[in-house]
Design a protein around this motif. Sequence first.
Motif, mmCIF file in Angstrom:
data_model
loop_
_atom_site.group_PDB
_atom_site.id
_atom_site.type_symbol
_atom_site.label_atom_id
_atom_site.label_comp_id
_atom_site.label_asym_id
_atom_site.label_seq_id
_atom_site.Cartn_x
_atom_site.Cartn_y
_atom_site.Cartn_z
ATOM 1 N N GLU A 105 0.818 -1.204 0.000
ATOM 2 C CA GLU A 105 0.000 0.000 0.000
ATOM 3 C C GLU A 105 0.856 1.261 0.000
ATOM 4 O O GLU A 105 0.349 2.330 -0.135
ATOM 5 C CB GLU A 105 -0.918 0.015 1.220
ATOM 6 C CG GLU A 105 -1.957 -1.086 1.249
ATOM 7 C CD GLU A 105 -3.019 -0.936 0.173
ATOM 8 O OE1 GLU A 105 -3.330 0.189 -0.216
ATOM 9 O OE2 GLU A 105 -3.493 -1.969 -0.292
ATOM 10 N N GLY A 106 2.144 1.099 0.211
ATOM 11 C CA GLY A 106 2.991 2.281 0.278
ATOM 12 C C GLY A 106 4.346 2.004 -0.321
ATOM 13 O O GLY A 106 4.519 1.111 -1.135
ATOM 14 N N ALA A 107 5.312 2.758 0.137
ATOM 15 C CA ALA A 107 6.655 2.662 -0.421
ATOM 16 C C ALA A 107 7.589 1.847 0.464
ATOM 17 O O ALA A 107 8.788 2.036 0.431
ATOM 18 C CB ALA A 107 7.207 4.062 -0.633
ATOM 19 N N GLY A 108 7.050 0.962 1.263
ATOM 20 C CA GLY A 108 7.881 0.114 2.105
ATOM 21 C C GLY A 108 7.575 0.291 3.574
ATOM 22 O O GLY A 108 6.647 0.988 3.951
ATOM 23 N N GLU A 109 8.393 -0.335 4.399
ATOM 24 C CA GLU A 109 8.153 -0.336 5.836
ATOM 25 C C GLU A 109 8.871 0.786 6.575
ATOM 26 O O GLU A 109 8.593 1.023 7.747
ATOM 27 C CB GLU A 109 8.593 -1.678 6.423
ATOM 28 C CG GLU A 109 7.770 -2.833 5.894
ATOM 29 C CD GLU A 109 8.234 -4.169 6.441
ATOM 30 O OE1 GLU A 109 9.198 -4.210 7.230
ATOM 31 O OE2 GLU A 109 7.622 -5.172 6.071
ATOM 32 N N ASP A 110 9.794 1.449 5.935
ATOM 33 C CA ASP A 110 10.554 2.517 6.580
ATOM 34 C C ASP A 110 9.772 3.825 6.487
ATOM 35 O O ASP A 110 9.584 4.367 5.386
ATOM 36 C CB ASP A 110 11.910 2.655 5.886
ATOM 37 C CG ASP A 110 12.809 3.697 6.524
ATOM 38 O OD1 ASP A 110 12.298 4.708 7.036
ATOM 39 O OD2 ASP A 110 14.032 3.512 6.498
ATOM 40 N N PRO A 111 9.313 4.372 7.622
ATOM 41 C CA PRO A 111 8.507 5.599 7.581
ATOM 42 C C PRO A 111 9.249 6.791 6.969
ATOM 43 O O PRO A 111 8.645 7.615 6.291
ATOM 44 C CB PRO A 111 8.168 5.875 9.044
ATOM 45 C CG PRO A 111 8.418 4.607 9.762
ATOM 46 C CD PRO A 111 9.443 3.852 8.978
ATOM 47 N N TYR A 112 10.564 6.868 7.196
ATOM 48 C CA TYR A 112 11.337 7.979 6.639
ATOM 49 C C TYR A 112 11.381 7.887 5.118
ATOM 50 O O TYR A 112 11.080 8.859 4.419
ATOM 51 C CB TYR A 112 12.755 7.992 7.221
ATOM 52 C CG TYR A 112 13.619 9.075 6.630
ATOM 53 C CD1 TYR A 112 13.394 10.412 6.937
ATOM 54 C CD2 TYR A 112 14.647 8.765 5.756
ATOM 55 C CE1 TYR A 112 14.172 11.413 6.379
ATOM 56 C CE2 TYR A 112 15.439 9.761 5.206
ATOM 57 C CZ TYR A 112 15.199 11.082 5.516
ATOM 58 O OH TYR A 112 15.967 12.067 4.965
ATOM 59 N N LEU A 113 11.733 6.717 4.604
ATOM 60 C CA LEU A 113 11.768 6.531 3.150
ATOM 61 C C LEU A 113 10.377 6.717 2.561
ATOM 62 O O LEU A 113 10.217 7.371 1.525
ATOM 63 C CB LEU A 113 12.310 5.144 2.801
ATOM 64 C CG LEU A 113 12.336 4.798 1.309
ATOM 65 C CD1 LEU A 113 13.215 5.775 0.548
ATOM 66 C CD2 LEU A 113 12.806 3.364 1.115
ATOM 67 N N GLY A 114 9.370 6.154 3.204
ATOM 68 C CA GLY A 114 7.997 6.318 2.723
ATOM 69 C C GLY A 114 7.577 7.773 2.668
ATOM 70 O O GLY A 114 6.878 8.204 1.755
ATOM 71 N N SER A 115 8.044 8.551 3.645
ATOM 72 C CA SER A 115 7.730 9.988 3.667
ATOM 73 C C SER A 115 8.392 10.723 2.514
ATOM 74 O O SER A 115 7.773 11.578 1.864
ATOM 75 C CB SER A 115 8.171 10.598 4.999
ATOM 76 O OG SER A 115 7.459 10.035 6.066
#
Length: 90
Positions: free
Chosen positions: A1-11
């Motif tokens: 659903e997003g760009a992965g599990e890392d919140p920083y990278l996803g942000s």
Amino acid sequence: EGAGEDPYLGSLIAAAQVRGFQGDTLFSEETIIACLKHFIAYGAAEAGRDYNTVDISEGTLRNVYLPPFKAGIDAGAGSVMNSFNVYQGV
């Protein structure tokens, strides 16, 4: 659903996608409004079923799921789609 599990990278990716889709102005024929979806915690629905309850801690919600949404909103996303799950009984 997003760009992965890392919140920083996803942000970082969420903000880049918003800027890429929307450009400098939505009045250009080469841009499209960005929609952040599905807010909130849709990817954490029990058994992976749509419209199901979400059993997630407040800390995980705030530290893992919310940062990419905040980054997208801060980047100027013009739309947010809600999810259809139950969170904390609501």
